[in-house]
Design an enzyme around this catalytic site. Structure first.
Site, short mmCIF file in Angstrom:
data_model
loop_
_atom_site.label_atom_id
_atom_site.label_comp_id
_atom_site.label_asym_id
_atom_site.label_seq_id
_atom_site.Cartn_x
_atom_site.Cartn_y
_atom_site.Cartn_z
N LYS A 195 33.19 33.82 50.75
CA LYS A 195 32.63 34.90 49.91
C LYS A 195 32.28 34.31 48.54
O LYS A 195 33.13 34.24 47.64
CB LYS A 195 33.65 36.04 49.78
N GLU A 211 37.31 33.37 48.66
CA GLU A 211 36.40 33.83 47.59
C GLU A 211 36.60 33.06 46.29
O GLU A 211 37.44 33.42 45.46
CB GLU A 211 36.60 35.33 47.35
P1 13P Z 1 31.82 43.05 43.61
O1 13P Z 1 30.76 43.12 44.70
O2 13P Z 1 31.90 44.28 42.78
O3 13P Z 1 31.72 41.76 42.82
O4 13P Z 1 33.23 43.02 44.34
C1 13P Z 1 33.40 42.24 45.43
C2 13P Z 1 34.79 41.77 45.49
O5 13P Z 1 35.48 42.00 46.44
C3 13P Z 1 35.30 40.96 44.36
O6 13P Z 1 36.49 40.36 44.73
#
Ligand code: 13P
Length: 343
Positions: free
Chosen positions: A223, A178
């Site tokens: 992600k 991510e």
């Molecule tokens: P949000 O969808 O609130 O951005 O959170 C997703 C997430 O796991 C951030 O690390």
């Protein structure tokens, strides 16, 4: 027979399913609870999350749940482990393993961050595997401001993501990679074009590092953020433009071997996050599944409907189930305003 990394990754992005990010750190969940006037304790955090995991909407729309260290060890009120509650709903337990984004030393120390948590991670993965985790998450944040991101920040975060991903795969755990280019924060007045430029640069750098670390691309999930103007930008783009630019960026950076892309919601409204995902799936023509891994956009309505009261558990579950269903439709490119209102 043990499942391969690719089996798990594909199950995480099965058609019409996505991930519930319920891995808020103790500090973040406190902020969420403050917004509804509920004290954050081990028990209230457990009650809230148990409510979500036992909701009807888990069954057909949620492939996996990202947990925080405390939650993966917790038991439901009746003594069942929360991991087993998730498994009973047909979903896969996952774990957030990073230890947070910390100020990156250097001239941009007041703005830029680097995610920590690599020390001892091999041993932590071994324990999380025993506790039932089959996928993991590591979040890096990239901040757009005047003069940032710097190459130092992009490179340091990409390198850490790759080292984490390699360790996850060594442990038989699918890494969610991510790299989040923030849409909110103290600056956040950037254009959608600037978001595109920074996100493409970041994702290219991440995949170069993943390649160097020999991470198996068919056993990971990306992600990313969507390509979107900063929250404080005077000019906001249309959902169609967000969807088109996001797909353009992913095509420019993500190898076809990656099974799926599960977006974060990042501060978008619940409906905006759903609509944008649905539009992307309507455009289609991409080699990966496009789905959700939302925290706020899946939980916001449920958190408020619950309000910390046991008599509101059913209402909280209804609110969660509705959002899970709407996002499941979006993952198939079938969401519509009509279905949204038909709840
Ligand atoms: P949000 O969808 O609130 O951005 O959170 C997703 C997430 O796991 C951030 O690390």
């Amino acid at each position: 027979m043990t499942e391969t990394l690719s089996d798990i990754a594909n199950a995480m992005v099965a058609p019409g399913k996505g991930l519930l990010a319920a891995d808020e750190s103790s500090g973040t969940i406190k902020k969420r609870f403050d917004s509804i006037g509920v004290t954050s304790t081990e028990d209230t955090r457990r009650d809230y999350r148990e409510m979500l995991f036992r909701a009807e909407g888990m069954k057909n729309h949620v492939s996996g749940v990202i947990l925080y260290d405390e939650t993966i060890r917790q038991k439901a009120k009746d003594g069942t482990s929360l991991v087993d509650v998730i498994r009973a709903a047909g979903a896969i337990p996952g774990i957030k393993v990073d230890e947070g984004a910390k100020p990156l030393a250097g001239p941009t120390v007041d703005i830029e961050k680097v995610t920590e948590g690599l020390d001892g991670l091999r041993e932590r993965f071994a324990e999380y595997y025993k506790l039932g985790a089959r996928f993991a998450k590591w979040r890096a944040v990239i901040t757009i401001a005047h003069g940032t991101p710097t190459w130092n920040c992009v490179k340091a975060n990409a390198h850490a993501l790759a080292r984490y991903a390699a360790l996850a795969q060594e442990a038989g755990i699918v890494p969610i990679v991510e790299p989040e280019v923030l849409m909110d924060g103290p600056h956040a007045d950037h254009t959608i074009e600037r978001c595109y430029e920074v996100t493409e640069w970041t994702q290219r750098t991440v995949f170069r590092e993943l390649y160097d670390a020999r991470v198996a691309l068919d056993g990971m999930i990306l992600k990313p953020n969507m390509i979107i103007a900063g929250q404080k930008a005077p000019k906001q783009a249309s959902p169609q433009q967000v969807a088109e630019l996001t797909i353009k960026c992913l095509k420019a950076t993500v190898p076809a071997a990656v099974p799926g892309i599960a977006f974060l919601s990042g501060g978008q409204s619940d409906e905006q996050a759903t609509e944008n995902l649905s539009l992307m799936n309507q455009i289609g023509g991409v080699p990966w599944k496009l789905t959700f891994s939302y925290g706020r956009a899946l939980q916001h309505a449920a958190l408020h409907a619950w309000g910390g009261k046991s008599e509101n558990v059913a209402a909280g579950q209804r609110a969660f189930t509705h959002r899970a269903k709407m996002n499941s439709l979006a993952a198939l490119g079938k969401w519509s305003e009509t279905q949204e209102k038909a709840a």
